[in-house]
Enzyme design. Structure first.
Site, mmCIF file in Angstrom:
data_model
loop_
_atom_site.group_PDB
_atom_site.id
_atom_site.type_symbol
_atom_site.label_atom_id
_atom_site.label_comp_id
_atom_site.label_asym_id
_atom_site.label_seq_id
_atom_site.Cartn_x
_atom_site.Cartn_y
_atom_site.Cartn_z
ATOM 1 C CG ASP A 52 6.047 18.860 -10.551
ATOM 2 O OD1 ASP A 52 5.430 18.542 -9.507
ATOM 3 O OD2 ASP A 52 6.934 19.727 -10.557
ATOM 4 C CG HIS B 66 7.924 20.946 0.012
ATOM 5 N ND1 HIS B 66 7.810 22.093 0.774
ATOM 6 C CD2 HIS B 66 9.251 20.796 -0.240
ATOM 7 C CE1 HIS B 66 9.004 22.636 0.965
ATOM 8 N NE2 HIS B 66 9.895 21.859 0.367
#
Length: 320
Positions: A11, A244
């Site tokens: 995303d 991340h």
């Protein structure tokens, strides 16, 4: 050397873009597709960003757009305060691009690609797991055809990390907890790279400056998009930027960077602790419960941050 065929489910997203470029620059990776999900932006934004990134950096992989909403419930608001209104750190973007999305929905693209390459496809999933859940629902047999799934998401309490959108929930899981629980119930091989390790690895300003200096166009782009993202970290009292999504790619490229623990996984799908990820370790015995008859998967519980950062720099700079 046979390359690893990868579908990147994403995303984009500042850290997603960094992970995509990490994959693109890795010589052992054959990126065969990019599938998009809502999260850091609405689905139209994340899909446009994926198309822009693949076009700008010459990434020869089709982009397939996913669904705009979780399996149940409303669409969560995009995290504009983290990634900016355009989800790429509010850098200037062109008004139009020429690349177009694959006509298939993301979950069908996943099914078709896995079936065309049985036992060869690794899925690196760094967003909501809605696309994977829809693929599993439509074609349950693909669990036996996927080489591996590496997920950035969740938190299991190691190193003091439990959640980043609630005290117990990480954003990707929180955005579609039912999808995550269904995916964790599949017998495909899964490794979860959660906050337990991603928040232990941090990029300093000096590290990012060196990437901008030595990494060519990609390094300069990473510097530009991270200005907004770093400012969010600073506002939250975090001196450096967490790594991340690129941690999931690092696991793909070098699993020896991580220590893991195996066990059945569940996600809380309602109530106060919605989005919490919990593992029942294989070497613990408990009375009968909701983890029984669930497959064993790996979660990352420790990482070597220095080696991970060296791998990222070596891969980005090496392709400059």
């Amino acid at each position: 050397m046979d390359k690893i065929k990868v579908i990147f489910d994403t995303d984009p997203g500042v850290d997603d873009a960094m992970a995509l470029l990490f994959l693109h620059r890795a010589p052992q990776v054959d990126l065969v597709g990019v599938t998009t999900t809502f999260g850091n932006g609405r689905i139209a934004t994340t899909t446009w960003n994926a198309l822009y990134l693949t076009e700008r950096f010459g990434i020869d992989a089709p982009v397939a757009s996913g669904t705009a909403a979780p399996l149940v419930g409303p669409v969560p608001a995009p995290t504009e305060f983290v990634h900016g209104a355009n989800a790429l750190g509010d850098i200037d973007l062109p008004e139009r691009i020429t690349r177009e999305a694959d006509p298939r929905p993301a979950h069908r693209f996943i099914i078709d690609t896995v079936r065309a390459n049985p036992g060869e496809i690794t899925i690196v999933a760094v967003g909501r797991m809605t696309n994977l859940a829809l693929a599993l629902r439509e074609d349950p047999a693909i669990v036996g055809l996927v080489r591996e799934i590496i997920i950035m998401g969740g938190a299991f309490g190691y190193n003091g990390f439990h959640g980043n959108v609630t005290p117990v929930a990480e954003a990707n899981i929180y955005g579609d907890p039912l999808a995550a629980d269904e995916v964790f119930g599949g017998t495909w091989p899964i490794t979860v790279v959660g906050l337990d390790v991603t928040q232990r690895t941090q990029m300093t300003t000096e590290y990012l400056q060196a990437l901008a200096k030595d990494g060519g166009e990609v390094g300069r782009f990473i510097w530009d998009i991270t200005r907004f993202y770093v400012a969010f970290h600073h506002a939250a009292g975090v001196p450096n930027m967490f790594v991340h999504d690129s941690s999931a790619v690092a696991y793909l490229l070098d699993p020896t960077l991580f220590a893991t623990r195996r066990g059945a996984l569940r996600v809380v799908t309602e109530g106060l602790a919605i989005g919490q990820t919990i593992q029942k370790p294989d070497d613990y015995n408990f009375p009968p419960g909701a983890w029984d008859d669930r497959p064993s998967h790996a979660i990352c519980i420790d990482v070597d941050p220095a080696r991970l950062l060296a791998l990222y720099r070596r891969t980005i700079v090496g392709g400059a």
